[in-house]
Write an enzyme that holds these catalytic residues in place. Structure first.
Site, short mmCIF file in Angstrom:
data_model
loop_
_atom_site.label_atom_id
_atom_site.label_comp_id
_atom_site.label_asym_id
_atom_site.label_seq_id
_atom_site.Cartn_x
_atom_site.Cartn_y
_atom_site.Cartn_z
N CYS A 2 0.89 -1.18 0.04
CA CYS A 2 -0.02 -0.09 0.07
C CYS A 2 0.82 1.15 0.06
O CYS A 2 2.10 1.13 0.52
CB CYS A 2 -0.69 -0.06 1.18
SG CYS A 2 -1.90 -1.28 1.55
N ARG A 27 5.06 -0.14 -6.46
CA ARG A 27 4.93 -0.77 -5.01
C ARG A 27 4.08 -1.75 -5.01
O ARG A 27 4.15 -2.79 -4.23
CB ARG A 27 4.73 0.12 -3.94
CG ARG A 27 5.72 1.29 -3.77
CD ARG A 27 5.12 2.13 -2.49
NE ARG A 27 5.67 1.39 -1.37
CZ ARG A 27 6.78 1.36 -0.90
NH1 ARG A 27 7.84 2.03 -1.64
NH2 ARG A 27 7.05 0.57 0.08
N TRP A 79 -3.16 -2.64 -1.46
CA TRP A 79 -2.50 -4.10 -1.83
C TRP A 79 -3.52 -4.94 -0.90
O TRP A 79 -3.23 -4.94 0.35
CB TRP A 79 -1.21 -4.08 -1.80
CG TRP A 79 -0.67 -5.53 -2.40
CD1 TRP A 79 -0.28 -5.81 -3.46
CD2 TRP A 79 -0.47 -6.63 -1.41
NE1 TRP A 79 0.24 -7.06 -3.58
CE2 TRP A 79 0.14 -7.65 -2.31
CE3 TRP A 79 -0.51 -6.93 0.20
CZ2 TRP A 79 0.61 -8.92 -2.12
CZ3 TRP A 79 -0.11 -8.26 0.46
CH2 TRP A 79 0.42 -9.23 -0.51
N ASN A 105 -1.64 2.26 6.09
CA ASN A 105 -0.53 0.83 5.52
C ASN A 105 -0.52 0.17 6.70
O ASN A 105 -0.28 0.80 7.82
CB ASN A 105 0.53 1.61 5.22
CG ASN A 105 0.53 2.17 3.49
OD1 ASN A 105 -0.51 2.23 3.01
ND2 ASN A 105 1.71 2.69 3.15
N GLY A 106 -0.44 -1.06 6.61
CA GLY A 106 -0.03 -1.99 7.87
C GLY A 106 -1.24 -2.85 7.96
O GLY A 106 -2.23 -2.76 7.33
N GLU A 486 18.45 -17.25 -7.65
CA GLU A 486 17.94 -15.77 -7.70
C GLU A 486 17.30 -15.62 -9.49
O GLU A 486 16.65 -14.94 -9.59
CB GLU A 486 19.19 -14.82 -7.66
CG GLU A 486 19.01 -13.33 -8.09
CD GLU A 486 17.62 -12.76 -7.34
OE1 GLU A 486 17.27 -13.37 -6.41
OE2 GLU A 486 17.31 -11.45 -7.90
N LYS A 490 13.78 -14.61 -10.59
CA LYS A 490 13.65 -13.39 -11.51
C LYS A 490 12.58 -13.86 -12.58
O LYS A 490 11.76 -13.18 -13.01
CB LYS A 490 15.02 -13.00 -12.17
CG LYS A 490 15.79 -11.92 -11.45
CD LYS A 490 15.43 -10.48 -11.06
CE LYS A 490 14.67 -10.76 -9.78
NZ LYS A 490 15.00 -10.31 -8.43
N GLU A 493 9.17 -14.42 -11.36
CA GLU A 493 8.13 -13.21 -11.05
C GLU A 493 7.82 -11.96 -12.22
O GLU A 493 6.64 -11.59 -12.16
CB GLU A 493 8.73 -12.56 -9.99
CG GLU A 493 9.97 -11.65 -10.02
CD GLU A 493 10.74 -11.05 -8.96
OE1 GLU A 493 10.04 -10.66 -8.21
OE2 GLU A 493 12.04 -10.91 -8.81
N HIS A 509 17.97 -36.36 -7.74
CA HIS A 509 17.06 -36.89 -6.71
C HIS A 509 15.72 -36.42 -6.69
O HIS A 509 14.81 -36.70 -5.58
CB HIS A 509 17.76 -36.18 -5.46
CG HIS A 509 19.18 -36.52 -5.14
ND1 HIS A 509 19.55 -37.78 -4.96
CD2 HIS A 509 20.27 -35.78 -5.53
CE1 HIS A 509 20.72 -37.96 -4.57
NE2 HIS A 509 21.32 -36.45 -5.07
N LYS A 606 6.41 -4.19 -4.13
CA LYS A 606 7.80 -3.71 -3.98
C LYS A 606 8.29 -4.01 -2.48
O LYS A 606 9.47 -4.52 -2.31
CB LYS A 606 8.09 -2.36 -4.30
CG LYS A 606 9.67 -2.10 -4.41
CD LYS A 606 10.29 -2.76 -5.32
CE LYS A 606 11.79 -2.46 -5.46
NZ LYS A 606 12.68 -3.41 -6.08
#
Ligand code: F6R
Length: 611
Positions: A2, A27, A79, A105-106, A486, A490, A493, A509, A606
């Site tokens: 948010c 964000r 969000w 926010n939160g 990583e 990338k 996402e 395995h 973000k």
């Protein structure tokens, strides 16, 4: 996640709020809204989806604002956490009858109890959110003074918040407060802005006040007046934002992600500036704030982070063990905070975070401090909560990262971890000669990365191998295992191709069962002591029809590879950085071919400020 923007001043507020919301788009959000005073009451406009839809709704209401444009207002990108992204759930939320609007926010953790109490008193809630409980609680506490009402309500609240509140009866002021969710006040000429992120206000002013947890401020066009929850006065210094407005523009690139990938030589130069001592083969990191004696006493290192920052920590663990001979382990921050970790005063805990606001990493920092460890921050967000709570650490100086997918922060995190390991190593077992060689290689990083960027067209051609594929694998060993994780992150996402990173020896395995003809398998086969082992693992995949894409060192052969992403020759620890850059470009071009919304991938935010 948010975002909050608020304005009070001499200019019409609507364009400032809408431009601020646009700046916060990166964000991640799924609805937006604003509240403004009009005709003696507060009016809200909300829209599901993009800020452009909200702007269109506001424009249609235009005639009603044009005569007397409001010069104060609050706005929000949401969000969704409590309830779907719908208009009733979008912020602002109101205290009916009291003419109070709130953006938040939160998460208010005890909102159910507050809601039940208020419903018993006759409140009829219109949303599923935790925020509405807080807005109505502020209304219940309102006796004519907005800030007093906010304080009275916040005293009853558990959880995290960054809030901005507007009252019909005090139209020249915004009240803001924070606990666990960042808020910054921009101090301009005859105007003030409030925001959850400096990117939203940089176009107006670089003079800022960062609020601390527990601060409650009344902000007018001319004045910022801060108190704590006991109403005791607090003085906070006005600081200067360390970046220019252009830093949050695309600067001619199609996407922020591509811009930030290309900024890496400069970002690395800034991260390394003044920190290398090539003659002594060591690093100078004043921000660590530790004496050689402190360093000598460190017996174990924990590297904490989430997502990409965790992967940087996983490279770091190899560096600390290899260069300094200190046992090191990267740990997911959320796991660390809840597992009752074994930590003692001889442990060094390094909290790694681009934003400096990730809720789980912050909580892990607090846990480590409570247990007596020496805690350092490795943070990009200047003035962020983790930077302030750790008190000491090393800034990345990578500049603002706007793209949701982290790129330049990762490579700078790894570079600074290598500096830290070099510093620690030189106080222990690392020879001057190896230290000098490593320092020289680190100094070449901007050039090494520049050479990978120069191969972008080749990498873009390799991206075609992913067209029509639903799965991909990334394999690496040693520090390159973290780069494999990583690279896979990338890809998934931003391109939505399902990708997994594995230790190269692990595929047989189990996961090898998933390989079919043409499945892309990216193999980190740079020059190193274990290169042949990695190539052997690649052969096992090739025998099952996979398409092998090797990341290999210029001048080497890449036997068995269908495609090669070349990186310059360098030390295997340093090579993690150019290799990661090649995989960033690969993911970018796959996403581009698949026409994905690269800078704002679905469902992602973000900065993850909730657990
Ligand atoms: C992925 C990404 C995330 C973040 C993670 C931690 O590209 O950006 O995985 O790395 O959310 O964020 P910070 O580093 O801000 O703590």
């Amino acid at each position: 996640m948010c975002g909050i923007i608020g304005y009070v001043g001499n200019a019409p507020a609507i364009p400032v709020l809408l431009a601020g919301l646009k700046r916060l788009e990166y964000r991640g959000y799924d609805s937006a809204g604003l509240a403004l005073p009009q005709g003696g009451r507060l009016l809200a406009v909300k829209a599901v989806g993009k800020v452009a839809r909200l702007a269109e709704k506001v424009r249609r209401l235009g005639p009603s604002w044009d005569a007397a444009p409001p010069r104060v207002g609050i706005a929000h990108t949401r969000w969704a956490t409590h309830g779907a992204p719908t208009e009733p759930n979008a912020h602002p939320h109101f205290a009916e009858g009291e003419g109070i609007a709130l953006v938040h926010n939160g998460i208010i953790e005890n909102y159910r109890a507050i809601r039940a109490r208020l419903e018993a008193k006759g409140h009829r809630f219109v949303s599923e959110t935790d925020t509405e409980a807080l807005s109505r609680l502020i209304g219940e506490c309102h006796r004519g003074d907005l800030r007093a009402a906010v304080i009275a309500a916040l005293r009853q609240v558990e959880g995290a918040y960054g809030i901005a509140v507007l009252s019909r009866d005090e139209p020249g002021a915004i009240v803001v407060a924070r606990k666990g969710s960042p808020l910054v006040i921009g101090v301009g000429e005859g105007e003030c802005l409030v925001a959850s992120d400096p990117a939203a206000i940089i176009a107006h002013t670089r003079r800022v006040i960062y609020l601390d947890d527990g601060d409650v401020a009344r902000v007018t066009a001319e004045q910022v007046d801060i108190v704590d929850l006991d109403e005791a006065r607090i003085d906070r210094a006005v600081g200067e934002l360390g970046f220019a407005p252009e830093a949050v523009e695309k600067g001619g690139y199609e996407h922020f992600m591509l811009k930030e990938i290309h900024e890496q030589p400069e970002a690395l130069r800034n991260a390394l500036r003044g920190r290398l001592d090539p003659a002594h083969g060591t690093a100078v990191l004043a921000g660590m704030g530790t004496s050689p004696r402190d360093l000598a006493e460190i017996r174990r290192i924990a590297l904490l982070g989430c997502g990409t920052s965790l992967h940087a920590g996983q490279v770091g663990e190899h560096a600390f063990e290899d260069l300094a001979g200190v046992p090191a382990a990267a740990q997911q921050a959320a796991e660390f905070r809840y597992r009752n970790p074994l930590v003692d005063p001889s442990d060094l805990v390094i909290a790694i975070s681009q934003s400096g606001e990730t809720a789980d990493t912050l909580a892990a920092v607090r846990e480590a401090k409570d247990k007596g460890a020496l805690v350092l921050g490795l943070v990009n967000g200047v003035g962020s909560t983790i930077a302030r709570e750790t008190g000491r650490g090393v800034y990345l100086h990578a500049g603002p990262e706007i793209s949701v997918a982290s790129t330049k922060a990762f490579t700078c995190q790894v570079a600074v971890l290598l500096l830290m390991a070099l510093r620690l190593g030189r106080g222990r077992r690392l020879s001057r000669e190896r230290g000098q060689a490593l320092a020289a290689e680190l100094g070449r990083l901007p050039e090494l990365v520049g050479r990978v960027l120069a191969r972008e067209a080749e990498i873009a051609a390799v991206a075609r191998r992913f067209v029509g594929q639903d799965h991909a694998f990334y394999l690496g060993r040693g520090p390159m295992h973290a780069v494999a994780l990583e690279g896979a992150l990338k890809l998934k996402e931003i391109s939505y191709v399902h990708a997994e990173g594995y230790h190269a020896a692990e595929l047989k395995h189990g996961p090898i069962a998933l390989l079919t003809a043409g499945t892309p398998v990216v193999v980190l086969a740079n020059r190193s002591a274990i290169r042949d082992k990695v190539l052997g693992n690649a052969e096992e995949c090739r025998a099952r029809g996979a398409c092998i894409i090797a990341v290999a060192t210029e001048g080497d052969e890449a036997p068995g590879a269908d495609e090669v992403l070349w990186i310059p020759g360098c030390d295997p620890l340093v090579a993690t950085i150019p290799a990661a850059v090649a995989l960033q470009l690969l993911a970018y071009h796959v996403a581009r071919l698949r026409e994905c919304p690269i800078d704002q991938p679905r469902n992602l935010a973000k900065s993850v400020t909730v657990e």
